[in-house]
Design an enzyme around this catalytic site. Sequence first.
Site, PDB file in Angstrom:
ATOM      1  N   CYS A   2      -3.641  -0.144 -15.900  1.00  0.00           N
ATOM      2  CA  CYS A   2      -2.618   0.205 -14.931  1.00  0.00           C
ATOM      3  C   CYS A   2      -2.654  -0.791 -13.783  1.00  0.00           C
ATOM      4  O   CYS A   2      -3.720  -1.165 -13.304  1.00  0.00           O
ATOM      5  CB  CYS A   2      -2.766   1.609 -14.361  1.00  0.00           C
ATOM      6  SG  CYS A   2      -2.632   2.895 -15.581  1.00  0.00           S
ATOM      7  N   ARG A  27      -2.060  -5.426 -17.264  1.00  0.00           N
ATOM      8  CA  ARG A  27      -2.954  -4.279 -17.092  1.00  0.00           C
ATOM      9  C   ARG A  27      -2.444  -3.025 -17.799  1.00  0.00           C
ATOM     10  O   ARG A  27      -3.131  -2.000 -17.839  1.00  0.00           O
ATOM     11  CB  ARG A  27      -3.117  -3.974 -15.600  1.00  0.00           C
ATOM     12  CG  ARG A  27      -3.660  -5.133 -14.806  1.00  0.00           C
ATOM     13  CD  ARG A  27      -3.793  -4.770 -13.355  1.00  0.00           C
ATOM     14  NE  ARG A  27      -4.809  -3.776 -13.145  1.00  0.00           N
ATOM     15  CZ  ARG A  27      -6.098  -4.045 -12.970  1.00  0.00           C
ATOM     16  NH1 ARG A  27      -6.510  -5.293 -12.954  1.00  0.00           N
ATOM     17  NH2 ARG A  27      -6.972  -3.088 -12.792  1.00  0.00           N
ATOM     18  N   TRP A  73      -0.909   2.069 -18.282  1.00  0.00           N
ATOM     19  CA  TRP A  73      -1.598   2.142 -19.581  1.00  0.00           C
ATOM     20  C   TRP A  73      -1.986   3.599 -19.737  1.00  0.00           C
ATOM     21  O   TRP A  73      -2.839   4.106 -19.007  1.00  0.00           O
ATOM     22  CB  TRP A  73      -2.819   1.226 -19.592  1.00  0.00           C
ATOM     23  CG  TRP A  73      -3.421   1.118 -20.962  1.00  0.00           C
ATOM     24  CD1 TRP A  73      -3.023   0.287 -21.970  1.00  0.00           C
ATOM     25  CD2 TRP A  73      -4.516   1.877 -21.487  1.00  0.00           C
ATOM     26  NE1 TRP A  73      -3.800   0.488 -23.093  1.00  0.00           N
ATOM     27  CE2 TRP A  73      -4.729   1.467 -22.819  1.00  0.00           C
ATOM     28  CE3 TRP A  73      -5.338   2.877 -20.975  1.00  0.00           C
ATOM     29  CZ2 TRP A  73      -5.721   1.986 -23.638  1.00  0.00           C
ATOM     30  CZ3 TRP A  73      -6.337   3.410 -21.799  1.00  0.00           C
ATOM     31  CH2 TRP A  73      -6.514   2.961 -23.112  1.00  0.00           C
ATOM     32  N   ASN A  97      -4.494   4.105 -10.565  1.00  0.00           N
ATOM     33  CA  ASN A  97      -5.190   3.400 -11.643  1.00  0.00           C
ATOM     34  C   ASN A  97      -6.581   4.024 -11.749  1.00  0.00           C
ATOM     35  O   ASN A  97      -7.319   4.009 -10.764  1.00  0.00           O
ATOM     36  CB  ASN A  97      -5.279   1.907 -11.287  1.00  0.00           C
ATOM     37  CG  ASN A  97      -6.257   1.129 -12.160  1.00  0.00           C
ATOM     38  OD1 ASN A  97      -6.785   0.122 -11.747  1.00  0.00           O
ATOM     39  ND2 ASN A  97      -6.487   1.588 -13.359  1.00  0.00           N
ATOM     40  N   GLY A  98      -6.894   4.577 -12.911  1.00  0.00           N
ATOM     41  CA  GLY A  98      -8.208   5.189 -13.088  1.00  0.00           C
ATOM     42  C   GLY A  98      -8.089   6.481 -13.866  1.00  0.00           C
ATOM     43  O   GLY A  98      -7.059   6.740 -14.510  1.00  0.00           O
ATOM     44  N   GLU A 476     -15.845 -12.254 -33.587  1.00  0.00           N
ATOM     45  CA  GLU A 476     -14.833 -12.607 -32.588  1.00  0.00           C
ATOM     46  C   GLU A 476     -13.542 -13.089 -33.264  1.00  0.00           C
ATOM     47  O   GLU A 476     -12.443 -12.752 -32.833  1.00  0.00           O
ATOM     48  CB  GLU A 476     -15.393 -13.665 -31.624  1.00  0.00           C
ATOM     49  CG  GLU A 476     -14.420 -14.172 -30.577  1.00  0.00           C
ATOM     50  CD  GLU A 476     -13.868 -13.092 -29.633  1.00  0.00           C
ATOM     51  OE1 GLU A 476     -14.348 -11.943 -29.663  1.00  0.00           O
ATOM     52  OE2 GLU A 476     -12.932 -13.408 -28.877  1.00  0.00           O
ATOM     53  N   LYS A 480      -9.972 -11.259 -32.621  1.00  0.00           N
ATOM     54  CA  LYS A 480      -8.806 -11.990 -32.097  1.00  0.00           C
ATOM     55  C   LYS A 480      -7.603 -11.768 -32.996  1.00  0.00           C
ATOM     56  O   LYS A 480      -6.506 -11.499 -32.546  1.00  0.00           O
ATOM     57  CB  LYS A 480      -9.188 -13.472 -32.059  1.00  0.00           C
ATOM     58  CG  LYS A 480      -8.799 -14.317 -30.930  1.00  0.00           C
ATOM     59  CD  LYS A 480      -9.229 -14.026 -29.544  1.00  0.00           C
ATOM     60  CE  LYS A 480      -9.740 -12.707 -29.199  1.00  0.00           C
ATOM     61  NZ  LYS A 480     -10.349 -12.451 -27.954  1.00  0.00           N
ATOM     62  N   GLU A 483      -6.344  -7.895 -33.025  1.00  0.00           N
ATOM     63  CA  GLU A 483      -5.772  -7.320 -31.803  1.00  0.00           C
ATOM     64  C   GLU A 483      -4.384  -7.867 -31.482  1.00  0.00           C
ATOM     65  O   GLU A 483      -3.579  -7.172 -30.885  1.00  0.00           O
ATOM     66  CB  GLU A 483      -6.708  -7.492 -30.605  1.00  0.00           C
ATOM     67  CG  GLU A 483      -6.857  -8.897 -30.103  1.00  0.00           C
ATOM     68  CD  GLU A 483      -7.770  -8.999 -28.882  1.00  0.00           C
ATOM     69  OE1 GLU A 483      -7.727  -8.108 -28.033  1.00  0.00           O
ATOM     70  OE2 GLU A 483      -8.504  -9.988 -28.791  1.00  0.00           O
ATOM     71  N   HIS A 499     -22.896  -5.481 -51.365  1.00  0.00           N
ATOM     72  CA  HIS A 499     -23.447  -4.120 -51.277  1.00  0.00           C
ATOM     73  C   HIS A 499     -22.344  -3.086 -51.048  1.00  0.00           C
ATOM     74  O   HIS A 499     -22.612  -1.988 -50.592  1.00  0.00           O
ATOM     75  CB  HIS A 499     -24.514  -4.066 -50.181  1.00  0.00           C
ATOM     76  CG  HIS A 499     -25.671  -4.970 -50.480  1.00  0.00           C
ATOM     77  ND1 HIS A 499     -26.596  -4.688 -51.459  1.00  0.00           N
ATOM     78  CD2 HIS A 499     -26.002  -6.187 -49.982  1.00  0.00           C
ATOM     79  CE1 HIS A 499     -27.466  -5.673 -51.526  1.00  0.00           C
ATOM     80  NE2 HIS A 499     -27.122  -6.610 -50.651  1.00  0.00           N
ATOM     81  N   LYS A 596      -5.462  -5.429 -20.307  1.00  0.00           N
ATOM     82  CA  LYS A 596      -6.621  -6.180 -19.846  1.00  0.00           C
ATOM     83  C   LYS A 596      -7.315  -5.353 -18.768  1.00  0.00           C
ATOM     84  O   LYS A 596      -6.692  -4.529 -18.124  1.00  0.00           O
ATOM     85  CB  LYS A 596      -6.147  -7.509 -19.255  1.00  0.00           C
ATOM     86  CG  LYS A 596      -7.185  -8.598 -19.403  1.00  0.00           C
ATOM     87  CD  LYS A 596      -6.595  -9.948 -19.193  1.00  0.00           C
ATOM     88  CE  LYS A 596      -7.637 -11.012 -19.365  1.00  0.00           C
ATOM     89  NZ  LYS A 596      -7.966 -11.284 -20.765  1.00  0.00           N
TER      90      LYS A 596
END
Length: 601
Positions: A2, A27, A73, A97-98, A476, A480, A483, A499, A596
Site C-alpha cells: 500500500c 507498493r 495491496w 498501510n499496514g 532465484e 524471477k 513471479e 527421487h 514491493k
Amino acid sequence: MCGIVGFVGKTNCLPIVYNGLETLEYRGYDSAGIAYIYNNKINIIKEKGKLINLKDKLDFNISSKIAIGHTRWATHGNANKTNAHPHQVGKFTVVHNGIIENYIDLKNKLLKKGYQFKSETDTEVISALLDYNYKLEKDILKSINKTKNELVGSFALGILCSDDIKNIYALRYSSPLILASFTNGNFLASDIPAIINYTNKYILLDDLEIAKLNEDKITIYNKDLKEKKIKYHIFNGEKTSVQKNGYEHFMLKEINEEDKVFKETINSYFDGTLKSLNENFGFLKKYKKFDIVACGSAYHTGVIAKSLIENYANIIVHTEVASEYRYKKCFYDKDTLVILVSQSGETADTLAALRKAKNDKIKTMAIVNVLDSSIAREADYVIYTKAGPEIAVATTKAYVSQLTIFSLITLYLAYINNNLDKIEINNIIKDIKLLPKLIKKEIKNYQTYYNIADKIYHNKQIFFIGRGLDYANSLEGALKLKEISYINSVAYQAGELKHGTISLIENKTPVIAIATDELIIDKTISNIKEIKARNAYVIYVSNTKPKDIFYDDFIQIEKVHPILQSILTIIPLQLLAYKVAKNNKCDIDKPRNLAKSVTVE
Ligand code: F6R
C-alpha cells in the site's frame, strides 16, 4: 505494501497527490482512492484496480488544497471499490498501510457502541475508533493518541477530520512514512519517489510519533504529545533513478544498471586492498556463526552466502526465511550474528526476525538498500547496498548488490581465517575489477536469451536444476520467471530429480540446467543427460563449454571466481524471465497479486 500520499499547501493538490500515487504504485495496485477537501467538505473518490482507473473520475482543475490518497495491496477483504481506501466513519477519513491485528475485537466493541461498517477492512475500524475516541476526548490529537495506544499491528496513517479542514494528521508504527516540505506545501508519503520531484529533503517519522501538517508547517509530537525538534534527511540519489529513462519497463532499466550498481557497491567498501575490507567488515571477526534471515530473493542471496562462507571461510552459516525464523526456536548465542537482508528495509517478517534476535540480546547486522529504513535503523550494524531506488516489483539490481556484499564478506572472512592463499586472493581482486565489463557483456548478449524465451514462453511449467551454488541460482531464476510470467517454474537440486520429480518430465518440457561449479559439473551433466533421455528440452547455462552436446540451447556465461560467479549467472535468467513475461503480455513491473515492500506478515 500500500502506498499513501498526503499533501496540504497553497496549490491545487489533486495532481500532486495523484502523481505521488503513480510513483508508489509498485507498493500495491488492487484499488486506489483519494479524499480531498473542497467546498469545506471531505470528498472521496475511489476505484477498483490500477490507479489509472481513478484518473477519469478526478477533476484535476478543482481548487482543493488538501488531500490524502492511497494505492492498495489488499489484505482484509477483496480488491473491490468498497474495500478501497480512504475509509470514512463519522468525522474521520483514513488511508492506511499496514495490518491491524486486533481489528475484530475493536470492531466488536465499536459495533456495540452503534457503529456500522461498510467494508471488510481493518482500516475502517481505525476510522471508527478515531471517531469514537474523539467523542470522548473532544480533541483530535488526543483522540489519535488514544487510538494509537489501542491498535495492535502495523500502521502508517494519513488522517483527515471534518472538524479541522486545514490539517492532515499522520501516525506510524512499523510501516514506513516520510514527511517533506517544499515552497508550496507539505507532504506525507510512504516513500521518497512520491516527493522527489519537489524536494530531496525529508523527515522520518519515528514509531508512535504523530505529525500535523498544514500549508505552513509540519509539527511532530512525541509519544507524550510534546512537540519534537524536526531533523531533515537528504536523499542523495538522482531524480532519474525513479524514472524509466526510455526503457519499456523498470525491470529492464534496472537490469541494465547492474554493472553500475556492482561498481558502486564495491567502491563503497573496497578500494582494492584488504585493509579497506578490514575497516568495513572488521566487526565480523567477533562472531563464530551467522544466521542469515530474509524473504524471497533476498533469502536466495542468503542461500548463496551460506554456500560461499561455509566453503571459503569455514564458518557455520544457517540461512532461513524470516517468516519461519521469527516463530521457531533459535539456537543462537553471543557468538552468533544475525544478518538480515532486505532491499526495502521494511519487510515485516524480516523486521520481526530482527526484533526477536534483539529481544534475545543477540547482535544483528542489516544488509539493506533503503537508507534509514526500519531494519537499517534497528540493527546493530548496517551495510548499505548501493542499488539506488528499485521500482520494478521483481528485484534484479538490488539482488545483485546483495550478492556483491556477500562476495566481499566471504573474501574478508576467508582471508582472516587464512583459507585463501595470496594467488587466489589476487585472482579474486582481478575478477572484481573485471566484473562490471563482464556484466555489461552479458546484458548486451540479451538476444541469445530472448531467442530462447521465444521458444519456451508458451509452456505451462519450466524446471530449473543445479547443484550447490547453482541450486541457489536456480531458486532465484525460477522465482524471477514465475513471479512475472505466471508460469509454474520450480527449482530442484539436480541430484534429487530422480527421487520423484523426474516423473513430471514429458516430451519437450523445458529444463534450465545450471552448472558453473567445476568441482561438480560432471555430476550435474550426468543428471542433465538423465532428463535429456526423457526428451526434456534442455537449456544449459554454464561458464564452460561442454565437450559433447546434451542440450537443445546453450547459454555461455563468463567464468569468474566462484565467490563472484552467481552475479553473472543470474543475468541471463533475469533477461530470459523478462522476455518470457513480455511474450505472454504480462504486466512486468506490476505482477498480479504482488507488491514491493511487503510490510505485512
Ligand atoms: C522477488 C522479490 C521478493 C523480495 C522479498 C523481500 O523478485 O522482490 O521476493 O526479495 O519480498 O523483499 P525485501 O528485500 O525488500 O526485504
